[in-house]
Every structure is written in structure tokens, then in C-alpha cells.
Design an enzyme around this catalytic site. Structure first.
Site, PDB file in Angstrom:
ATOM      1  CE1 TYR A  65      -2.963  -3.090   0.436  1.00  0.00           C
ATOM      2  CE2 TYR A  65      -3.686  -2.229   2.545  1.00  0.00           C
ATOM      3  CZ  TYR A  65      -3.765  -3.184   1.555  1.00  0.00           C
ATOM      4  OH  TYR A  65      -4.665  -4.215   1.677  1.00  0.00           O
ATOM      5  CG  HIS A 116      -0.823  -8.659   0.706  1.00  0.00           C
ATOM      6  ND1 HIS A 116      -0.474  -7.346   0.625  1.00  0.00           N
ATOM      7  CD2 HIS A 116      -2.139  -8.707   0.362  1.00  0.00           C
ATOM      8  CE1 HIS A 116      -1.543  -6.632   0.249  1.00  0.00           C
ATOM      9  NE2 HIS A 116      -2.554  -7.445   0.076  1.00  0.00           N
TER      10      HIS A 116
HETATM   11  N1  LIG Z   1      -5.692  -8.587   1.567  1.00  0.00           N
HETATM   12  C1  LIG Z   1      -5.921  -8.102   0.351  1.00  0.00           C
HETATM   13  O1  LIG Z   1      -5.426  -8.617  -0.674  1.00  0.00           O
HETATM   14  C2  LIG Z   1      -6.836  -6.910   0.220  1.00  0.00           C
HETATM   15  C3  LIG Z   1      -7.393  -6.630  -1.046  1.00  0.00           C
HETATM   16  C4  LIG Z   1      -8.257  -5.536  -1.140  1.00  0.00           C
HETATM   17  C5  LIG Z   1      -8.529  -4.762  -0.012  1.00  0.00           C
HETATM   18  N2  LIG Z   1      -7.940  -5.045   1.186  1.00  0.00           N
HETATM   19  C6  LIG Z   1      -8.189  -4.203   2.391  1.00  0.00           C
HETATM   20  O2  LIG Z   1      -9.580  -4.003   2.538  1.00  0.00           O
HETATM   21  C7  LIG Z   1      -9.823  -2.594   2.634  1.00  0.00           C
HETATM   22  C8  LIG Z   1     -11.203  -2.244   2.162  1.00  0.00           C
HETATM   23  O3  LIG Z   1     -11.449  -2.679   0.852  1.00  0.00           O
HETATM   24  P1  LIG Z   1     -11.608  -1.683  -0.389  1.00  0.00           P
HETATM   25  O4  LIG Z   1     -10.834  -0.449  -0.117  1.00  0.00           O
HETATM   26  O5  LIG Z   1     -11.268  -2.486  -1.585  1.00  0.00           O
HETATM   27  O6  LIG Z   1     -13.172  -1.370  -0.503  1.00  0.00           O
HETATM   28  P2  LIG Z   1     -14.439  -1.183   0.464  1.00  0.00           P
HETATM   29  O7  LIG Z   1     -14.043  -0.998   1.854  1.00  0.00           O
HETATM   30  O8  LIG Z   1     -15.410  -2.257   0.118  1.00  0.00           O
HETATM   31  O9  LIG Z   1     -15.054   0.174  -0.139  1.00  0.00           O
HETATM   32  C9  LIG Z   1     -14.402   1.402  -0.034  1.00  0.00           C
HETATM   33  C10 LIG Z   1     -15.260   2.464  -0.719  1.00  0.00           C
HETATM   34  O10 LIG Z   1     -16.491   2.632   0.011  1.00  0.00           O
HETATM   35  C11 LIG Z   1     -16.624   4.001   0.374  1.00  0.00           C
HETATM   36  N3  LIG Z   1     -17.261   4.061   1.694  1.00  0.00           N
HETATM   37  C12 LIG Z   1     -16.750   3.646   2.880  1.00  0.00           C
HETATM   38  N4  LIG Z   1     -17.646   3.797   3.872  1.00  0.00           N
HETATM   39  C13 LIG Z   1     -18.752   4.356   3.294  1.00  0.00           C
HETATM   40  C14 LIG Z   1     -20.010   4.757   3.810  1.00  0.00           C
HETATM   41  N5  LIG Z   1     -20.320   4.617   5.093  1.00  0.00           N
HETATM   42  N6  LIG Z   1     -20.907   5.284   2.934  1.00  0.00           N
HETATM   43  C15 LIG Z   1     -20.613   5.429   1.618  1.00  0.00           C
HETATM   44  N7  LIG Z   1     -19.432   5.055   1.075  1.00  0.00           N
HETATM   45  C16 LIG Z   1     -18.511   4.515   1.918  1.00  0.00           C
HETATM   46  C17 LIG Z   1     -15.237   4.584   0.400  1.00  0.00           C
HETATM   47  O11 LIG Z   1     -15.316   5.974   0.141  1.00  0.00           O
HETATM   48  P3  LIG Z   1     -14.376   7.071   0.888  1.00  0.00           P
HETATM   49  O12 LIG Z   1     -12.965   6.601   0.773  1.00  0.00           O
HETATM   50  O13 LIG Z   1     -14.684   8.317   0.125  1.00  0.00           O
HETATM   51  O14 LIG Z   1     -14.826   7.174   2.325  1.00  0.00           O
HETATM   52  C18 LIG Z   1     -14.575   3.818  -0.759  1.00  0.00           C
HETATM   53  O15 LIG Z   1     -14.899   4.413  -1.999  1.00  0.00           O
HETATM   54  C19 LIG Z   1      -8.681  -1.990   1.824  1.00  0.00           C
HETATM   55  O16 LIG Z   1      -8.527  -0.608   2.044  1.00  0.00           O
HETATM   56  C20 LIG Z   1      -7.530  -2.836   2.311  1.00  0.00           C
HETATM   57  O17 LIG Z   1      -7.109  -2.409   3.599  1.00  0.00           O
HETATM   58  C21 LIG Z   1      -7.117  -6.131   1.309  1.00  0.00           C
END
Ligand SMILES: NC(=O)c1ccc[n+]([C@@H]2O[C@H](COP(=O)([O-])OP(=O)(O)OC[C@H]3O[C@@H](n4cnc5c(N)ncnc54)[C@H](OP(=O)(O)O)[C@@H]3O)[C@@H](O)[C@H]2O)c1
Length: 277
Positions: A43, A103
Site C-alpha cells: 500500500y 498478503h
Molecule cells: N488482503 C488483500 O489482498 C486486500 C485486497 C483488497 C482490499 N484489502 C483491504 O480491505 C480494505 C477495504 O477494501 P476496499 O478499499 O477495496 O473497498 P471497500 O471498503 O469495500 O469500499 C471502499 C469504498 O467505500 C466508500 N465508503 C466507505 N464507507 C462508506 C459509507 N459509510 N458510505 C458510503 N461510502 C462509503 C469509500 O469511500 P471514501 O474513501 O470516500 O470514504 C470507498 O470508496 C482496503 O482498504 C484494504 O485495507 C485487502
């Protein structure tokens, strides 16, 4: 005393630009009550996450800090895994993290070549727990045979469009935590009619309903990414939303299946495995 358990809602911190925002975002998240922060070497924000924790008024011991290394192309050689782990700690500016994940089982990943370095980090107190991410049930079984440290958590994509029933059952059977990433399907759950109906019924938002549905499963936690105080607060208060059986049945009945994270990196065929279950 460091915290003993991973808080059920954590802050995801991946963004493909403006990595520095995570210094402020982490501080804001801790201010609104988050006590679990999830980052990773790839990240490229670990130093800002570490600064955000240090600049907040919350003590390091009160924050559950998770990071990850070993991804498609980091490190470039399995012998470099111990140095990659040390690099995570250096960038975060901590002596120990609460959870260190593999990861992705790709790139240099091989159970025997990589997991002993995680056991060494656990024994040396560089991490209080060991986790895996993006594994299949079969790979989890094999890894658990090689690991000396107990498996604390498995992190993979999960949301109402990808319920991951087999992987969640695996976590419950072996009593570790399944950490749901992309728990809002990056926003794609917001206009799913069943989610909208349940949200209207409870005067809640679709984000809160998705998180409450995830947390209705035993042994499951979630790490929504959010960058505004409003979104963070909403997500944390999903802990107070209790869905009833009718809501859960309705969400379980959603037929649309969708993965938001590209899964083409593994040495296996994802579609043949149970990950869409
Ligand atoms: N282990 C892995 O391989 C892996 C892979 C993918 C992700 N991850 C982890 O999982 C985390 C989350 O997944 P993600 O970032 O892919 O997507 P997510 O959490 O499913 O969605 C994030 C999106 O939702 C929006 N959001 C968040 N809360 C909200 C709310 N209450 N109302 C409206 N919109 C909202 C955010 O907007 P804003 O930013 O504008 O608030 C952003 O655009 C990542 O950041 C990472 O830490 C891990």
C-alpha cells in the site's frame, strides 16, 4: 497491556494515490473510535499509518495494527522475507505489530520457503499473531500444517455479493478470525435492492447493512476503507445495528455474485475453487 482481540471493525487503508492522506485518516479514525488499522507493504503508506497512530491521542497498546508482506512481486526472493518483515516494522516505526499476514500466496510464496520466517517473527515478538490472506481452503490446510504459530486470521474478499461460505465455515471450524476485505464491494452493494430495503427498514445506510450482515457471522470481522469522518463514524456504528432473521434471509437470497478484486495472481484456478461459494 496490548489488546488481546482484533476489533470487529477495522479501517482499511488502501488507496492507489495520495498515500500521505493516511496520516490524517488514521488519526481521524482513532479519534472517532476505531482501534484496528489494516495496512500492507504494497500500500506504500505504512510510514503515514505509523505517524497517524503516533500523532493521535490513543496509546499504541490500544490500537490493533495489522500489516502484510509477500505479494506478487515483493520481496523478489524468498530469502528476503525476514528483511521484508523488518522493513514493515521500520516503516511503521514500531517494534511489534499485532498481526502480520502473508498478503498473497503468489510470487515467491511457497509454504516451506516463507512460513518459517513468519514463525521466526512470531517467536521473536515482532508480531503478536500470524495471518494469511487470499488463500483457498486447501492452501489454508497445507499452511496450517507447516506453521508452528497458531493461525490467527485469514483475510479475503467478502460482502453480500461474495458470501464466501466455505471460507467462513473453515474459520469457524478451526476457530480463527475471517477478516472480510472490500466489505462494501467498493460501493457496489449500495444499490442492491435487497440491501436498500433492509437499510430503509432500519433507518440505516446500505454500508451499515452490509457491515452488519458480515458481522452477523461468527468469527468474522471487517475492514471497510473510508476517508471521511462521516463514513468512518457510520461504519463503526454498524456494530450497533442488529439485523433480524428476515433481513439475513433476504440478504442471503441475493443471487448476484461479483468479485471486485482481481484474483488472477494465484497458482490455482480461482473459479474452480470455493471462493465464490
Ligand atoms: N488482503 C488483500 O489482498 C486486500 C485486497 C483488497 C482490499 N484489502 C483491504 O480491505 C480494505 C477495504 O477494501 P476496499 O478499499 O477495496 O473497498 P471497500 O471498503 O469495500 O469500499 C471502499 C469504498 O467505500 C466508500 N465508503 C466507505 N464507507 C462508506 C459509507 N459509510 N458510505 C458510503 N461510502 C462509503 C469509500 O469511500 P471514501 O474513501 O470516500 O470514504 C470507498 O470508496 C482496503 O482498504 C484494504 O485495507 C485487502
Amino acid at each position: 497491556m496490548p489488546r488481546e482481540d482484533l476489533p470487529q471493525i477495522g479501517l482499511g487503508t488502501y488507496s492507489d494515490d495520495n498515500r500521505e492522506q493516511w496520516r490524517n485518516n488514521v488519526r481521524t479514525a482513532l479519534d472517532v473510535g476505531f482501534r484496528h488499522i489494516d495496512t500492507a507493504q504494497v500500500y506504500e503508506n505504512e510510514e503515514y499509518v505509523g505517524e497517524g497512530i503516533r500523532q493521535s491521542s490513543v496509546a499504541r497498546d490500544d490500537v490493533w495494527l495489522s500489516t502484510k508482506t509477500v505479494h506478487h512481486d515483493v520481496p523478489s526472493d524468498a530469502e528476503q522475507v525476514p528483511a521484508a518483515i523488518d522493513g514493515c516494522l521500520d516503516r511503521l516505526g514500531v517494534d511489534t505489530v499485532d498481526l502480520l499476514y502473508v498478503h498473497w500466496p503468489s510470487g515467491v510464496y511457497d509454504h516451506e520457503a516463507v512460513l518459517p520466517a513468519y514463525d521466526d517473527a512470531y517467536e521473536a515478538g515482532k508480531t503478536r499473531n500470524v495471518g494469511l490472506s487470499n488463500f483457498t481452503s486447501n492452501l489454508l490446510d497445507e499452511a496450517m500444517d507447516v506453521l508452528d504459530a497458531p493461525l490467527y486470521a485469514h483475510q479475503a474478499e467478502m460482502h453480500p455479493l461474495l458470501p464466501q461460505r466455505d471460507l467462513v465455515a473453515h474459520a469457524q471450524k478451526h476457530d480463527y478470525t475471517f477478516v472480510a476485505y472490500s466489505p462494501l464491494a467498493k460501493g457496489e452493494v449500495f444499490d442492491v435492492p435487497e440491501i436498500v430495503d433492509v437499510a430503509e427498514k432500519h433507518d440505516a445506510t446500505p454500508a451499515q447493512v452490509s457491515l452488519a450482515w458480515i458481522l452477523s457471522h461468527d468469527n468474522v470481522a471487517a475492514i471497510p476503507k473510508a476517508s471521511s469522518r462521516e463514513h468512518m463514524t457510520q461504519n463503526l456504528t454498524a456494530l450497533d445495528l442488529n439485523l433480524d432473521e428476515e433481513d439475513i434471509t433476504l440478504i442471503d437470497s441475493i443471487e448476484r455474485r461479483h468479485r471486485v478484486i482481481d484474483a488472477d495472481h494465484g497458482p490455482w484456478n480461482w473459479e474452480d475453487d470455493t471462493l465464490l461459494g
